[in-house]
Design a protein around this motif. Sequence first.
Motif, PDB file in Angstrom:
ATOM      1  N   UNK A 432      10.693  13.974  -4.773  1.00 49.39           N
ATOM      2  CA  UNK A 432      10.122  12.656  -5.103  1.00 49.39           C
ATOM      3  C   UNK A 432       8.758  12.525  -4.464  1.00 49.39           C
ATOM      4  N   UNK A 433       7.826  11.933  -5.216  1.00 53.84           N
ATOM      5  CA  UNK A 433       6.517  11.539  -4.711  1.00 53.84           C
ATOM      6  C   UNK A 433       6.296  10.094  -5.118  1.00 53.84           C
ATOM      7  N   UNK A 434       5.928   9.242  -4.149  1.00 54.54           N
ATOM      8  CA  UNK A 434       5.810   7.827  -4.464  1.00 54.54           C
ATOM      9  C   UNK A 434       4.570   7.179  -3.891  1.00 54.54           C
ATOM     10  N   UNK A 435       4.096   6.163  -4.592  1.00 58.48           N
ATOM     11  CA  UNK A 435       3.046   5.266  -4.109  1.00 58.48           C
ATOM     12  C   UNK A 435       3.660   3.880  -4.041  1.00 58.48           C
ATOM     13  N   UNK A 436       3.956   3.425  -2.825  1.00 61.13           N
ATOM     14  CA  UNK A 436       4.772   2.228  -2.642  1.00 61.13           C
ATOM     15  C   UNK A 436       3.959   0.966  -2.407  1.00 61.13           C
ATOM     16  N   UNK A 437       2.660   1.053  -2.474  1.00 60.10           N
ATOM     17  CA  UNK A 437       1.821  -0.111  -2.253  1.00 60.10           C
ATOM     18  C   UNK A 437       0.501   0.313  -1.660  1.00 60.10           C
ATOM     19  N   UNK A 438      -0.265  -0.640  -1.236  1.00 59.67           N
ATOM     20  CA  UNK A 438      -1.574  -0.355  -0.678  1.00 59.67           C
ATOM     21  C   UNK A 438      -1.443   0.459   0.602  1.00 59.67           C
ATOM     22  N   UNK A 439      -1.811   1.737   0.529  1.00 61.48           N
ATOM     23  CA  UNK A 439      -1.776   2.603   1.696  1.00 61.48           C
ATOM     24  C   UNK A 439      -0.466   3.305   1.925  1.00 61.48           C
ATOM     25  N   UNK A 478       1.597   5.961   5.865  1.00 66.31           N
ATOM     26  CA  UNK A 478       0.715   4.803   5.703  1.00 66.31           C
ATOM     27  C   UNK A 478      -0.686   5.212   6.137  1.00 66.31           C
ATOM     28  N   UNK A 479      -1.658   5.018   5.242  1.00 62.69           N
ATOM     29  CA  UNK A 479      -3.052   5.354   5.531  1.00 62.69           C
ATOM     30  C   UNK A 479      -3.834   4.064   5.705  1.00 62.69           C
ATOM     31  N   UNK A 480      -4.288   3.842   6.921  1.00 63.97           N
ATOM     32  CA  UNK A 480      -5.100   2.670   7.202  1.00 63.97           C
ATOM     33  C   UNK A 480      -6.576   2.996   7.143  1.00 63.97           C
ATOM     34  N   UNK A 481      -7.390   2.112   7.653  1.00 61.35           N
ATOM     35  CA  UNK A 481      -8.834   2.302   7.674  1.00 61.35           C
ATOM     36  C   UNK A 481      -9.215   3.161   8.874  1.00 61.35           C
ATOM     37  N   UNK A 482      -9.268   4.476   8.678  1.00 60.17           N
ATOM     38  CA  UNK A 482      -9.620   5.382   9.753  1.00 60.17           C
ATOM     39  C   UNK A 482      -8.449   5.840  10.588  1.00 60.17           C
TER      40      UNK A 482
END
Length: 873
Positions: A432-439, A478-482
């Motif tokens: 499975x590969x998912x995009x669950x929302x912003x980041x 989760x990828x944040x700003x930096x």
Amino acid sequence: MPAKVDLKRSAWASALVLCAALSHPVLPSDQAAGAHEVPCPDRPGAGADDCRVGQKAGRFVPDQVAPGPAPHGAEQGLAAGGGGTGFAPSRIESARPPLPPLAPVGPSRRDRADEERERQAPLNPEAARLPNQDREEPVRDADHQAVRLHSGLDWDYCGPRPGAPGLEPSVPLDAGRDLPIDITADRVDYDRNAELIQLQGDIEILQDDRRLEAGRASFDRRSGQVKAAGPIYLESPGIRLTGESAEYNLETRRGTLDEAGYRLFDNANLRGEAERAWVRSDRLSRYRDISYTTCPPGRSDWSLKARELELDQAKGMGTARHARIRILDIPVLYSPYLHFPIDGRRRSGLLIPTFGSSDETGTDITLPYYWNIAPNMDATFMPRYMSSRGLMLGVQFRHLARFQTLEVNTEVLPDDHKAPEEGARGALRVTQNGRLGSGWSSYLDYATVSDDRYLEDFGNRLDVTSVRNLSQRADLNYAGDGWRLLGRLQEFQTVDTSIAPANRPYGQLPHIEFELDPQRWKGPIEYSFQGQYDYFDHSAAVHGNRLVAIPSVHMPLRRGFGYLIPRARLFYTGYDLVDQTEGLPDQPSHLIPSLDIDSKLIFERDTDWLGTSALQTLEPRLYYVLTPYEDQSDTPRFDTTALDFSFASLFRPNRFTGYDRIGDANRLTLGLTSRTIANRTGQELFRMSVGQVYYFDHRRVQLSGDAVDTDLSSSVAGEFSARLTPEWTGVFSAQWNPNQTEQPWEKRVLQLRYAPKDDRLINLAYRFNLGDQPAEQYEDTDISFQMPLGSRVRVVGRWLYSMLNDETVEAFAGVEVGRCCWRLRLLGQHLKRSADADGSTSVMLQLELAGLGSFGNQIDKLLERGIYGYHSD
């Protein structure tokens, strides 16, 4: 002089033409005469130009004009739909502009009663003859009809277009009604009372994106029915037909053709002939006593002969009854009912079976069924019969959504006849590969089998049977700003019985990782941070918690001619252990600083490489690391091993993977790289890299034990690659240890590749690794090739031989015969599944018929994995 018939003029024009027809009889085309003026009795005050008709029969083109109120007493005009428009001859251009691209039209509903009557009606070419015409038919020019059928269309692929989407109706189902009709002919007669138009010579009838051409025809304006004879040509969206005679309705778009030839294009290339063809709509056609093939015109290497055939372009499916598959006119397969795709869309139904034989499974037959559940969801059921083992049931499920892709593969063998003591056997893999929302994103890869020998018994590929540990992993990111945060759960199922339980990999339940990207601090100074928390789980060894924190500060100085990057790190590791070795602390921790400096210069000059203008670079590189010694023998090794030595590893701060061991270092790496780059294309023509580490202190930190490494220099690592000619490329990498006298060469890899054209390929490889452990040692030769023997035959093969064990690990050889529309593959394979097992031998056969499918084993997939650069096109 050519004249033009307009079926959409006013009622005035109809009266004028009636006058002209009564005053001047139509003459044969070879009796030319000047134009004569005739009065217009029903148009008082009309001039001579308003009532002038040429006596020579010309080409007539009905044009649509805006309808207007007809004067009292005016006759009804000649309109396709019977509307109040008129008939006025005028000149047309001799050169007609090309038609716009054909657009698909939705199918109309079939009248089952009419269909059955037409199916039972005997063939009667006389029915298509026109009234008052000579009964003698012109001889059909078959070559001309075949050229007309394929004129202007490419045949650059066979069968369904690769990657073509399905056909969908793009206009309403009743779009054919009330559309203007454009008719041209050498001669036109009009019976006003019967509203029947008789056409003769070079007839062309156009309506929207449909075209009908014939030698003679009659057109009933009230019903829209056309009866045509002579060489017939009918074109609708995506299909062309030719024939001897035809009946076709311009309003319902239904008709029949006798002695028909057909050609589908746009999203598929296929063709054939039929005794009779029924056009049911723009997207549906039926045929009787047919031949069908996807081979280019002029070749019928394989064909399908059938009593009946239906081609449904709306569904993208063909259905044949009493079908016989023929190869070179030799019948090879009969089926009373055959349902097959004619484009690249997904659809439910039985897939082509696969079959084969091997020592492990015996006769091996798989009959898959595909279920197209929804546009974003499908499933494939794969019952697999193995004569030596029994019936295995397999399922593949796929789901594609806006937020994820999911695939589930499972198979179960309830009772293994060859190994009944194992009980029920099976396997499961979920990805499975998912995009669950912003980041937010997710990743899942979970694989498990019922027993340790499952892959050896049922796998048929080296990359499957050589797997030692199956990963069971789930990630949440989760990828944040930096910055980035990762959570992971991971375990392994070990299927290699030679690995002792204490040496099997640890599970991470959980693994949490935080990473801060480099941030600017003051001026050129940047800082970054890495942190990890793990709970390492194991049933037969010490386990527990580990915390890692690595802050760092660096000052990158980059220019066009090179760079200088000094960096300072601080490694912190802390543990909380369970089942720790007696006498060792349960909560050890270490704080180790480290400094490294990385620098490179780039020199360039113009040069010549085998006659090619090029740019040559010289790139010296220095890399210094200083890390003090810290005794770490009291900590377990959860995820740490020795880093594989190579040219790239010379420039890493730690000589171990993971963080259970931080190697002490006081060393300098000298590296040199030279590249030759083509000026015109930017292609790298040559690259040479060589490097070595010089130690200023002994290395006391080891994976285990108290041994100390006292060598003053490391092995020399080198990498070389070159494009020797446009056809030959080569790669060589080596590791040479000057401190060893008996066996200085620790690693050697040599690879040569010959690829002059797409269908010619030779791969030669030699691989040697001395290794620190017996399990890491190997010396192999690997030869694979794909070569043509003429225009229709290719030979393929691979031989992977272990010089260390003096045995063949994998070998296969085969032959491919075929063209665009078909391909036959025959392959023999020998595979050694494990070091202590005997090799198994199997023979595989695969037949591909473009547009029908693939019969037999999936040999093309095996070749793509086993021969680097192989492709089946």
